[in-house]
Each structure stands twice: as C-alpha cells, then as structure tokens.
Write an enzyme that holds these catalytic residues in place. Sequence first.
Site, PDB file in Angstrom:
ATOM      1  N   LYS A   1       1.080  -1.085  -0.244  1.00  0.00           N
ATOM      2  CA  LYS A   1      -0.029  -0.644   0.177  1.00  0.00           C
ATOM      3  C   LYS A   1       1.165   0.966   0.097  1.00  0.00           C
ATOM      4  O   LYS A   1       2.166   1.152   0.128  1.00  0.00           O
ATOM      5  CB  LYS A   1      -1.121   0.137   1.175  1.00  0.00           C
ATOM      6  CG  LYS A   1      -1.709   1.053   1.444  1.00  0.00           C
ATOM      7  CD  LYS A   1      -3.427  -0.323   0.444  1.00  0.00           C
ATOM      8  CE  LYS A   1      -4.574   1.143   0.701  1.00  0.00           C
ATOM      9  NZ  LYS A   1      -5.357   0.165   0.260  1.00  0.00           N
TER      10      LYS A   1
ATOM     11  N   ASP B   1      -7.027   4.464  -4.104  1.00  0.00           N
ATOM     12  CA  ASP B   1      -7.668   3.574  -2.815  1.00  0.00           C
ATOM     13  C   ASP B   1      -8.127   5.354  -2.833  1.00  0.00           C
ATOM     14  O   ASP B   1      -8.662   5.755  -3.570  1.00  0.00           O
ATOM     15  CB  ASP B   1      -6.663   3.833  -1.992  1.00  0.00           C
ATOM     16  CG  ASP B   1      -7.436   3.069  -0.667  1.00  0.00           C
ATOM     17  OD1 ASP B   1      -7.801   2.099  -1.151  1.00  0.00           O
ATOM     18  OD2 ASP B   1      -7.342   3.610   0.342  1.00  0.00           O
TER      19      ASP B   1
HETATM   20  P1  NDP Z   1     -12.599   7.713  -2.916  1.00  0.00           P
HETATM   21  O1  NDP Z   1     -12.201   9.143  -2.491  1.00  0.00           O
HETATM   22  O2  NDP Z   1     -13.544   7.711  -4.196  1.00  0.00           O
HETATM   23  O3  NDP Z   1     -14.376   8.212  -1.546  1.00  0.00           O
HETATM   24  C1  NDP Z   1     -14.208   7.724  -0.389  1.00  0.00           C
HETATM   25  C2  NDP Z   1     -15.284   8.237   0.643  1.00  0.00           C
HETATM   26  O4  NDP Z   1     -15.209   8.050   1.697  1.00  0.00           O
HETATM   27  C3  NDP Z   1     -15.657  10.083   0.153  1.00  0.00           C
HETATM   28  O5  NDP Z   1     -17.211  10.053   0.267  1.00  0.00           O
HETATM   29  C4  NDP Z   1     -15.384  10.445   1.013  1.00  0.00           C
HETATM   30  O6  NDP Z   1     -15.987  11.786   1.478  1.00  0.00           O
HETATM   31  C5  NDP Z   1     -15.299   8.876   2.211  1.00  0.00           C
HETATM   32  N1  NDP Z   1     -14.053   9.331   3.593  1.00  0.00           N
HETATM   33  C6  NDP Z   1     -12.863   9.780   3.288  1.00  0.00           C
HETATM   34  N2  NDP Z   1     -12.200   9.758   4.623  1.00  0.00           N
HETATM   35  C7  NDP Z   1     -13.040  10.341   5.502  1.00  0.00           C
HETATM   36  C8  NDP Z   1     -12.823   9.977   6.346  1.00  0.00           C
HETATM   37  N3  NDP Z   1     -12.255  10.629   7.208  1.00  0.00           N
HETATM   38  N4  NDP Z   1     -14.495  10.402   7.313  1.00  0.00           N
HETATM   39  C9  NDP Z   1     -15.971  10.239   6.773  1.00  0.00           C
HETATM   40  N5  NDP Z   1     -16.200   9.961   5.772  1.00  0.00           N
HETATM   41  C10 NDP Z   1     -14.511   9.858   4.624  1.00  0.00           C
HETATM   42  O7  NDP Z   1     -12.205   5.931  -1.863  1.00  0.00           O
HETATM   43  P2  NDP Z   1     -13.129   4.858  -2.339  1.00  0.00           P
HETATM   44  O8  NDP Z   1     -14.437   4.704  -2.079  1.00  0.00           O
HETATM   45  O9  NDP Z   1     -12.244   4.444  -3.252  1.00  0.00           O
HETATM   46  O10 NDP Z   1     -12.530   4.203  -1.095  1.00  0.00           O
HETATM   47  C11 NDP Z   1     -13.247   4.058   0.208  1.00  0.00           C
HETATM   48  C12 NDP Z   1     -13.184   2.958   0.741  1.00  0.00           C
HETATM   49  O11 NDP Z   1     -12.896   1.687   0.458  1.00  0.00           O
HETATM   50  C13 NDP Z   1     -11.527   3.288   1.398  1.00  0.00           C
HETATM   51  O12 NDP Z   1     -11.520   2.680   3.344  1.00  0.00           O
HETATM   52  C14 NDP Z   1     -11.169   2.198   1.008  1.00  0.00           C
HETATM   53  O13 NDP Z   1      -9.108   1.475   1.135  1.00  0.00           O
HETATM   54  C15 NDP Z   1     -11.369   1.376   0.310  1.00  0.00           C
HETATM   55  N6  NDP Z   1     -10.945   0.057  -0.174  1.00  0.00           N
HETATM   56  C16 NDP Z   1     -11.411   0.866  -1.943  1.00  0.00           C
HETATM   57  C17 NDP Z   1     -11.304  -0.196  -2.424  1.00  0.00           C
HETATM   58  C18 NDP Z   1     -10.922   0.290  -4.433  1.00  0.00           C
HETATM   59  O14 NDP Z   1     -10.592  -0.159  -4.935  1.00  0.00           O
HETATM   60  N7  NDP Z   1     -11.520   2.360  -4.384  1.00  0.00           N
HETATM   61  C19 NDP Z   1     -10.773  -1.309  -2.774  1.00  0.00           C
HETATM   62  C20 NDP Z   1     -11.190  -1.988  -1.745  1.00  0.00           C
HETATM   63  C21 NDP Z   1     -11.225  -1.326   0.002  1.00  0.00           C
HETATM   64  P3  NDP Z   1     -14.628  13.126   1.017  1.00  0.00           P
HETATM   65  O15 NDP Z   1     -15.288  13.446   0.027  1.00  0.00           O
HETATM   66  O16 NDP Z   1     -15.385  14.308   2.996  1.00  0.00           O
HETATM   67  O17 NDP Z   1     -13.363  13.569   2.043  1.00  0.00           O
HETATM   68  O1  2IT Z   2      -8.202  -1.922  -0.724  1.00  0.00           O
HETATM   69  C1  2IT Z   2      -7.908  -2.324  -1.439  1.00  0.00           C
HETATM   70  O2  2IT Z   2      -8.239  -2.759  -1.782  1.00  0.00           O
HETATM   71  C2  2IT Z   2      -7.657  -1.302  -2.691  1.00  0.00           C
HETATM   72  N1  2IT Z   2      -7.786  -0.297  -2.811  1.00  0.00           N
HETATM   73  C3  2IT Z   2      -7.684  -1.669  -4.227  1.00  0.00           C
HETATM   74  C4  2IT Z   2      -6.187  -2.176  -4.782  1.00  0.00           C
HETATM   75  C5  2IT Z   2      -5.597  -2.476  -6.018  1.00  0.00           C
HETATM   76  O3  2IT Z   2      -4.396  -3.148  -5.913  1.00  0.00           O
HETATM   77  O4  2IT Z   2      -6.793  -2.471  -6.801  1.00  0.00           O
END
Ligand code: NDP
Ligand code: 2IT
Length: 448
Positions: A126, A166
């Site tokens: 990461k 992420d």
């Molecule tokens: P994005 O940046 O697209 O969206 C993040 C969302 O979460 C936004 O709505 C953001 O709001 C909110 N958020 C972020 N930080 C905080 C905080 N400290 N408190 C409250 N709300 C918060 O990210 P993703 O959708 O990609 O990721 C969301 C989660 O999913 C994370 O935990 C990530 O690690 C996990 N994840 C993502 C994957 C992927 O493929 N993208 C894969 C597996 C897991 P704001 O705009 O106000 O910051």
């Molecule tokens: O937390 C996760 O699994 C991700 N943000 C996606 C990682 C990836 O390599 O697609």
Amino acid sequence: MKGYVKSVLENLNKKYYWEKEFLQAASEVLTSIKVLVENDPKYQAQSILERVVEPERTIIFRVPWMDDKGEFHVNTGYRVEFNSAIGPYKGGLRLHPTVTLGVLKFLGFEQVFKNSLTGLPMGGGKGGSDFDPKGKSDNEVMRFCQSFMSELFRHIGADTDVPAGDIGVGGREIGFLFGQYKKLKNVYEGVLTGKSLNWGGSLIRPEATGYGTVYFAEEMMKTKGEVFKNKKVLISGSGNVAQYAVEKCNEYGAKVITLSDSNGTILDTDGINAEKLQYVMDLKNCKRCRIKEYTGKYKSAKYFEGKKPWGIAKADIALPCATQNEVDGKDAKALVDNGCICVAEGANMPSTPEAIEVFLKKKILYGPGKAANAGGVATSGLEMSQNSMRLAWTREEVDNKLHAIMINIHKAAKQAAEEFGTPGNYVNGANIAGFRKVADSMIDQGLV
Ligand code: NDP
Ligand code: 2IT
C-alpha cells in the site's frame, strides 16, 4: 507454543506503540489465527508471525510540487511493500491528509491476506501521501502525481509492485501517474491498475469493489435464506466504492437510503434510484462537490451535518464504504437495535474492535473488509492478466469472474471458520484462510 501470539503482539505494541491503526489490524489478525499457529509448531519454529508483521521494504520520500500560483509545497510519499510470498506487491495508493506510515502499514497488512483470499497470485502493499486533493485544480493534482511518480517509478513494475487507486486516487490520478511512469521508464506495461479502457484498463474495475461487496453480502444472506430484494440499506461514503454498491443494490431490488462524506449524511427514504445515483456520480466525480448538494436537487432528502448513517433510520443491511473506524461500538449497537441483519464492509477496517464484538455477540451476518471488499483488488488482478495477454475481456466475462471469486472467498472464509470451531465467524474464517496460504508459502521459500 502457548502464548506465541501474545508475546509477538506485546513486542509489536512496544516497538510501534504510536501506530494505532496498524496495531489494531495486527491484533485482530493474530488473535484470529491463534488456533492455527499455536497448534502447529512449524509457525513458531520459523518465526512466521515475527516476519509477517514486518514489511519487506518501506520507501519514504519527499514529494515537492507547485500550485497554480507558483507557490511551493512539500508532502511525504510512501510505499509499503509488505509481503511478496505469493506474487508481486499489489495494493492501492491513498491521497488524504490523514495518511501516515501507521495507516499505510495497517492497509498493507490487511492487503496481504485479502489478496491471498482472492486466489490470484498477488502479494500485498500500500502507498500514498498526506497530500489533500480536495480543492486542488486538475493541474495541481497532475503536478503532484508527476512528482510522486518521479521517485516511485524506480521501485515498481508489472512484475515487482503494481499500485492502484484508494481514497483520493481514481481514474484521473492513475492517468497522471501512468503517464509519468511511462515517460521515465520508457516501457508500456501494466504497472498500475484502474487504468482507463483506452490504454489498458479493464471493464468492471471501477464497479468491482462496490459490486463485490454486495455479492459477498448476498452469499452471507443466502446462508440464512435472506435476499436483497425489498431490503433497506444504509451506505456510508459517496466515492467509488459507495457509488457502485448503490448500483448493485438497486439492481437487486433493495432500497439504499443513505450516503455520506466527511461532512455529513443524506437520508432519502424514497431510495437513491438510478437517476439520483447518476446525479451523485456527476456531483462527486466531475464537480467534486459535497454530498449536501443532493438535498438541493431532491427534496425528499434530509441532510445531517456531522452525522454518520448508522442510527439515522431503521435498515436491514449496512455497507460501510468510507474509511477506517467509522463504525464504533455505539453505532454497531444502534444498527443491531434497529433490526440490521447484515453488515458487509466495502471500506478497509471500518468497524472498531468494539463494533465487531457487538456484531459477533448478536450473531448478525458480519463480513469483514478483507473478504467483503476483495472484489476491487481481484479485478485489478484480472486487469493484470489481460495486460499480460495483451487482450481485453468483455464486461460480462469480467463480471462473471468477479462474481465467482466473491463466491469462492465466501466459501473459503465460511469453511475455515467451521474447521476451526467458530462457525459463522467470518473474521476468523477470512483471517485463517488468507494467512495460511501466505505463511505456508513463506515457509516453502526459506528464510527471506
Ligand atoms: P473515494 O476517495 O472514492 O471515496 C471516499 C469516500 O469516503 C468519500 O465519500 C469520502 O468523503 C469518504 N471519506 C474519506 N475519508 C473519510 C473520513 N476520514 N471520514 C468520513 N468520510 C471519509 O475512495 P474509495 O471509495 O475508493 O474508498 C472508500 C473505502 O474503500 C476506503 O476504506 C478504501 O480503502 C476502501 N477500498 C477501496 C477500494 C477501491 O478499489 N477503490 C478497494 C477496497 C477497499 P470526503 O469526500 O468528504 O473525503
Ligand atoms: O484496498 C484495496 O483493496 C484497494 N484499494 C484496491 C487495491 C488494488 O490493487 O486494486
């Protein structure tokens, strides 16, 4: 061998006492796998736990960049290359002001076991930076990404380490990062996943984490004869994972009534249908606005400043899709008291240990992130396969593979939980199934 887990955790707590998220993740995994490692002497004999909690390599670097007014800024960049026993390091990059080494170590550690669960040959890593993309222009984000990659490029590669998105890293950022990598290395390779379709991306990768989380929840619900149809769903976040979780819930005939961001939550008891979801996507992905704007367009919705979705309304299913520790013990109790039967984590470690305890005690269906959100990285693995073969699969092919992988992860976690005497406990099941393969591979490969 008794006390092996306890002693490793005690040492870890002493050595890294300030890395609270990493210690939280390590404590959960090691506690879960105690029954495995304390009943088979090979793990302690080979110091597997001491090795598995330490990243193979950590890179920390300066990221200087210039804003649109010509002023200088400096952020810190990181890449934690945690474990390469079963494949090249693989995992996302996070751009958020809360990023520290401890946060990235927790995410990298979780990624090792998540990637193992997918059944694909991917190690865990990461990275990211404390850079805040909010309020920055496209050009500022581009200059930051170019500066970040100007150091990272020498440490990564299609067979070495393959970063992805992420929090704060989506298609736009992956584009800037890929462009700079190509320029510096002069190779065209699948070094990043989450790429655009025109230049090596995979269909379904944007949808994969959200869809996968719903597929996993569906499998858990099947064990109790339940289905998504007509269920009310609370979703947190409004980014990549949340958006596609809403889309799949709608396809399954469920009604999603909340979305949120770091400022607050919207509640729309009429449900966030396809048209409203499209509005959210435009709002968040193009205009990069706050979720509050939703209430200006849809009068059926209410906005709760500073509130999270849990406890705002009665619902059957909760899908936390924002960030770590966003569901605490009180939130978990509110969910259960309101009749929630299933929690599946789209985010990484969104539930605190106290929240998990509530879910397990009340015996509701609880799918931890490393199993429930593995669809994102699994589809990254499928993107890597397509890049290696220099061909592209159809939407249907990728979605079918993703669905099959989520069904397999559910099966593996369920079976491991049963084998080790805690049926229905997907925390233990996912940790044991994910760990066993990595640890046994490390043993096969000797003391490295
Ligand atoms: P994005 O940046 O697209 O969206 C993040 C969302 O979460 C936004 O709505 C953001 O709001 C909110 N958020 C972020 N930080 C905080 C905080 N400290 N408190 C409250 N709300 C918060 O990210 P993703 O959708 O990609 O990721 C969301 C989660 O999913 C994370 O935990 C990530 O690690 C996990 N994840 C993502 C994957 C992927 O493929 N993208 C894969 C597996 C897991 P704001 O705009 O106000 O910051
Ligand atoms: O937390 C996760 O699994 C991700 N943000 C996606 C990682 C990836 O390599 O697609």
